[in-house]
Design a protein around this motif. Structure first.
Motif, PDB file in Angstrom:
ATOM      1  N   GLY A  93       0.805  -1.216   0.000  1.00  9.92           N
ATOM      2  CA  GLY A  93       0.000   0.000   0.000  1.00  9.92           C
ATOM      3  C   GLY A  93       0.835   1.261   0.000  1.00  9.92           C
ATOM      4  O   GLY A  93       0.568   2.206  -0.763  1.00  9.92           O
ATOM      5  N   GLY A  94       1.860   1.323   0.844  1.00  9.16           N
ATOM      6  CA  GLY A  94       2.692   2.518   0.915  1.00  9.16           C
ATOM      7  C   GLY A  94       3.453   2.782  -0.356  1.00  9.16           C
ATOM      8  O   GLY A  94       3.500   3.915  -0.855  1.00  9.16           O
ATOM      9  N   ALA A  95       4.065   1.735  -0.925  1.00  8.43           N
ATOM     10  CA  ALA A  95       4.859   1.896  -2.140  1.00  8.43           C
ATOM     11  C   ALA A  95       4.010   2.335  -3.326  1.00  8.43           C
ATOM     12  O   ALA A  95       4.462   3.128  -4.174  1.00  8.43           O
ATOM     13  CB  ALA A  95       5.567   0.587  -2.468  1.00  8.43           C
ATOM     14  N   GLN A  96       2.776   1.842  -3.384  1.00  4.90           N
ATOM     15  CA  GLN A  96       1.911   2.181  -4.508  1.00  4.90           C
ATOM     16  C   GLN A  96       1.305   3.575  -4.385  1.00  4.90           C
ATOM     17  O   GLN A  96       1.145   4.282  -5.384  1.00  4.90           O
ATOM     18  CB  GLN A  96       0.793   1.131  -4.621  1.00  4.90           C
ATOM     19  CG  GLN A  96       1.288  -0.257  -4.981  1.00  4.90           C
ATOM     20  CD  GLN A  96       2.001  -0.294  -6.317  1.00  4.90           C
ATOM     21  OE1 GLN A  96       1.443   0.101  -7.346  1.00  4.90           O
ATOM     22  NE2 GLN A  96       3.241  -0.756  -6.332  1.00  4.90           N
ATOM     23  N   LEU A  97       0.979   3.978  -3.166  1.00  9.85           N
ATOM     24  CA  LEU A  97       0.357   5.287  -2.962  1.00  9.85           C
ATOM     25  C   LEU A  97       1.379   6.415  -2.793  1.00  9.85           C
ATOM     26  O   LEU A  97       1.099   7.568  -3.102  1.00  9.85           O
ATOM     27  CB  LEU A  97      -0.554   5.240  -1.734  1.00  9.85           C
ATOM     28  CG  LEU A  97      -1.828   4.408  -1.889  1.00  9.85           C
ATOM     29  CD1 LEU A  97      -2.541   4.275  -0.550  1.00  9.85           C
ATOM     30  CD2 LEU A  97      -2.757   5.033  -2.910  1.00  9.85           C
ATOM     31  N   PHE A  98       2.566   6.055  -2.310  1.00 13.16           N
ATOM     32  CA  PHE A  98       3.606   7.063  -2.068  1.00 13.16           C
ATOM     33  C   PHE A  98       4.917   6.628  -2.708  1.00 13.16           C
ATOM     34  O   PHE A  98       5.920   6.396  -2.020  1.00 13.16           O
ATOM     35  CB  PHE A  98       3.794   7.266  -0.561  1.00 13.16           C
ATOM     36  CG  PHE A  98       2.544   7.637   0.180  1.00 13.16           C
ATOM     37  CD1 PHE A  98       2.079   8.952   0.161  1.00 13.16           C
ATOM     38  CD2 PHE A  98       1.825   6.690   0.890  1.00 13.16           C
ATOM     39  CE1 PHE A  98       0.920   9.304   0.835  1.00 13.16           C
ATOM     40  CE2 PHE A  98       0.672   7.030   1.579  1.00 13.16           C
ATOM     41  CZ  PHE A  98       0.210   8.340   1.538  1.00 13.16           C
ATOM     42  N   PRO A  99       4.946   6.517  -4.036  1.00 15.25           N
ATOM     43  CA  PRO A  99       6.144   5.994  -4.709  1.00 15.25           C
ATOM     44  C   PRO A  99       7.389   6.857  -4.487  1.00 15.25           C
ATOM     45  O   PRO A  99       8.499   6.332  -4.413  1.00 15.25           O
ATOM     46  CB  PRO A  99       5.742   5.958  -6.184  1.00 15.25           C
ATOM     47  CG  PRO A  99       4.608   6.934  -6.300  1.00 15.25           C
ATOM     48  CD  PRO A  99       3.886   6.848  -4.999  1.00 15.25           C
ATOM     49  N   GLU A 100       7.197   8.177  -4.383  1.00 13.25           N
ATOM     50  CA  GLU A 100       8.365   9.042  -4.175  1.00 13.25           C
ATOM     51  C   GLU A 100       8.957   8.844  -2.791  1.00 13.25           C
ATOM     52  O   GLU A 100      10.188   8.894  -2.604  1.00 13.25           O
ATOM     53  CB  GLU A 100       7.987  10.517  -4.408  1.00 13.25           C
ATOM     54  CG  GLU A 100       7.102  11.167  -3.342  1.00 13.25           C
ATOM     55  CD  GLU A 100       5.611  10.893  -3.486  1.00 13.25           C
ATOM     56  OE1 GLU A 100       4.825  11.741  -3.033  1.00 13.25           O
ATOM     57  OE2 GLU A 100       5.246   9.836  -4.034  1.00 13.25           O
ATOM     58  N   TYR A 101       8.118   8.606  -1.802  1.00 16.24           N
ATOM     59  CA  TYR A 101       8.605   8.328  -0.450  1.00 16.24           C
ATOM     60  C   TYR A 101       9.255   6.947  -0.382  1.00 16.24           C
ATOM     61  O   TYR A 101      10.271   6.760   0.295  1.00 16.24           O
ATOM     62  CB  TYR A 101       7.463   8.392   0.564  1.00 16.24           C
ATOM     63  CG  TYR A 101       6.812   9.748   0.696  1.00 16.24           C
ATOM     64  CD1 TYR A 101       7.485  10.920   0.354  1.00 16.24           C
ATOM     65  CD2 TYR A 101       5.497   9.863   1.161  1.00 16.24           C
ATOM     66  CE1 TYR A 101       6.879  12.155   0.472  1.00 16.24           C
ATOM     67  CE2 TYR A 101       4.881  11.098   1.283  1.00 16.24           C
ATOM     68  CZ  TYR A 101       5.580  12.243   0.942  1.00 16.24           C
ATOM     69  OH  TYR A 101       4.969  13.469   1.062  1.00 16.24           O
ATOM     70  N   TYR A 102       8.672   5.993  -1.091  1.00 17.64           N
ATOM     71  CA  TYR A 102       9.219   4.637  -1.078  1.00 17.64           C
ATOM     72  C   TYR A 102      10.610   4.612  -1.701  1.00 17.64           C
ATOM     73  O   TYR A 102      11.507   3.915  -1.221  1.00 17.64           O
ATOM     74  CB  TYR A 102       8.285   3.683  -1.826  1.00 17.64           C
ATOM     75  CG  TYR A 102       8.637   2.224  -1.648  1.00 17.64           C
ATOM     76  CD1 TYR A 102       8.416   1.578  -0.435  1.00 17.64           C
ATOM     77  CD2 TYR A 102       9.199   1.482  -2.695  1.00 17.64           C
ATOM     78  CE1 TYR A 102       8.731   0.235  -0.257  1.00 17.64           C
ATOM     79  CE2 TYR A 102       9.521   0.143  -2.533  1.00 17.64           C
ATOM     80  CZ  TYR A 102       9.286  -0.472  -1.310  1.00 17.64           C
ATOM     81  OH  TYR A 102       9.616  -1.807  -1.137  1.00 17.64           O
ATOM     82  N   GLU A 103      10.778   5.383  -2.757  1.00 10.77           N
ATOM     83  CA  GLU A 103      12.090   5.454  -3.410  1.00 10.77           C
ATOM     84  C   GLU A 103      13.151   5.966  -2.447  1.00 10.77           C
ATOM     85  O   GLU A 103      14.280   5.464  -2.425  1.00 10.77           O
ATOM     86  CB  GLU A 103      12.005   6.356  -4.645  1.00 10.77           C
ATOM     87  CG  GLU A 103      13.266   6.365  -5.487  1.00 10.77           C
ATOM     88  CD  GLU A 103      13.080   7.135  -6.777  1.00 10.77           C
ATOM     89  OE1 GLU A 103      13.752   8.174  -6.955  1.00 10.77           O
ATOM     90  OE2 GLU A 103      12.260   6.692  -7.605  1.00 10.77           O
ATOM     91  N   GLN A 104      12.794   6.935  -1.634  1.00 11.04           N
ATOM     92  CA  GLN A 104      13.725   7.428  -0.616  1.00 11.04           C
ATOM     93  C   GLN A 104      13.990   6.367   0.443  1.00 11.04           C
ATOM     94  O   GLN A 104      15.121   6.200   0.911  1.00 11.04           O
ATOM     95  CB  GLN A 104      13.169   8.690   0.044  1.00 11.04           C
ATOM     96  CG  GLN A 104      13.052   9.878  -0.884  1.00 11.04           C
ATOM     97  CD  GLN A 104      12.347  11.056  -0.219  1.00 11.04           C
ATOM     98  OE1 GLN A 104      11.928  10.975   0.936  1.00 11.04           O
ATOM     99  NE2 GLN A 104      12.191  12.146  -0.955  1.00 11.04           N
ATOM    100  N   PHE A 105      12.958   5.635   0.822  1.00  8.40           N
ATOM    101  CA  PHE A 105      13.065   4.635   1.879  1.00  8.40           C
ATOM    102  C   PHE A 105      13.984   3.485   1.477  1.00  8.40           C
ATOM    103  O   PHE A 105      14.747   2.968   2.305  1.00  8.40           O
ATOM    104  CB  PHE A 105      11.665   4.099   2.205  1.00  8.40           C
ATOM    105  CG  PHE A 105      11.619   3.015   3.241  1.00  8.40           C
ATOM    106  CD1 PHE A 105      12.117   3.217   4.522  1.00  8.40           C
ATOM    107  CD2 PHE A 105      11.051   1.782   2.928  1.00  8.40           C
ATOM    108  CE1 PHE A 105      12.058   2.206   5.480  1.00  8.40           C
ATOM    109  CE2 PHE A 105      10.993   0.766   3.884  1.00  8.40           C
ATOM    110  CZ  PHE A 105      11.503   0.984   5.156  1.00  8.40           C
TER     111      PHE A 105
END
Length: 324
Positions: free
Chosen positions: A152-164
């Motif tokens: 859910g997080g990666a799909q809804l917040f891809p820019e944040y996931y990339e940083q993570f």
């Protein structure tokens, strides 16, 4: 004249010493003669929030809370040694016996909901009922939802996931993410270590609510270092070890508590703990009620979730009073 027990502050606190030399901090609030309820905090690693008592009527409840191994005021701080799910379940049993309680209500959110379910499954005869928020069943699919590239997080917040996940070799998986972060947490370089701890913490903060207050989830925001350290280290430790549980353990054993009353509160847009898990739990648990909060994510700071939890504790106290 009726005596009133305010639901703020505690009338007693102390440390419970375990057999393996862990000092568990606990505190008691509300009515000493009230219905015992154990508040189980989330994380792993979150510790007790200052306002956790707001869900309970201090006249009706004897509110018991503790900080899990490595968390908050428990000692040693931030330690992953002798820190497993079974250790924590043993601590819950030890605390209940230390306080002379035969049966209590279990109240937990997120990881706290996991522990509440496990504790009830382990000893259903000690439980009056359960109140759960943001259900986490600790299966591979639940870990994937929080950390995986298709979650859910990666799909809804891809820019944040990339940083993570920056710096983690492909293919990125929850296991690889946890392995990489654990290595970072053990680095001798303080700046690198603290940066990794904050990256993990900020990832969760960004997913926690449907609408974030200004500054929440921002790398420039100052977060208390003990909280960041504890949450990141312990959460990573548990997820790396599959939460020390067999796959689908809770649903496979839910029949053991099918007779116990339970209330499940879950935010519709929870991207830390999937709503489908709450639905599956409800369908498998005969005596449960499920409330999906339409305009909420994961945290109790969202008004719809908080309101449902307050109503749940009120209704549970009435039910227990009628059946006791």
């Amino acid at each position: 004249m009726k005596r009133l027990y305010p639901d703020i502050g505690c009338y007693a606190s102390g440390y419970l010493q375990t057999q393996d030399d862990i000092a568990l901090y606990y505190e008691l609030s509300g009515n000493p003669e009230g219905i015992p309820v154990l508040y189980i905090h989330g994380g792993p690693g979150a510790g007790l929030s200052p306002d956790y008592r707001r869900f309970f009527d201090g006249n009706r409840y004897r509110i018991i809370a503790f900080e899990q191994r490595g968390c908050g005021r428990s000692k040693p701080f931030g330690s992953t040694t002798n820190n497993t799910t079974q250790d924590t379940l043993s601590d819950i049993t030890a605390l209940r016996r230390h306080l002379g309680i035969e049966r209590w209500i279990l109240f937990g959110g997120s990881w706290g909901a996991t522990l509440a379910l496990l504790s009830a499954i382990e000893a259903p005869q000690t439980v009056l009922g359960l109140i759960l928020r943001g259900v986490f069943l600790a299966r591979q699919e639940d870990r994937d939802w929080f950390l995986g590239p298709d979650g859910g997080g990666a799909q809804l917040f891809p820019e944040y996931y990339e940083q993570f996940v920056a710096g983690i070799a492909a293919p990125v998986t929850p296991a690889r993410i946890c392995q990489w972060y654990q290595q970072q947490f053990d680095l001798p370089n303080e700046a690198q270590r603290l940066s990794a701890l904050k990256r993990w913490y900020v990832w969760e903060e960004r997913l926690s609510r449907l609408s974030l207050p200004p500054g929440t989830g921002d790398f420039t925001t100052h977060y208390p270092l003990p909280l960041v350290t504890c949450l990141a280290k312990l959460e990573c430790h548990y997820l790396l070890n599959d939460c020390f549980l067999a796959e689908n353990y809770i649903l496979d054993n839910i029949h053991k508590i099918s007779h116990l009353p339970g209330t499940i509160v879950h935010g519709r847009y929870d991207v830390i703990c999937k709503a489908r898990a709450a639905w599956q739990l409800h369908k498998a648990w005969q005596a449960s009620n499920l409330f999906i909060v339409a305009d909420a994510g994961h945290t109790t700071s969202e008004i719809g979730v908080a309101l449902k939890l307050c109503r749940a504790t009120r209704d549970m106290s009435r039910y227990v009073g009628e059946t006791s």
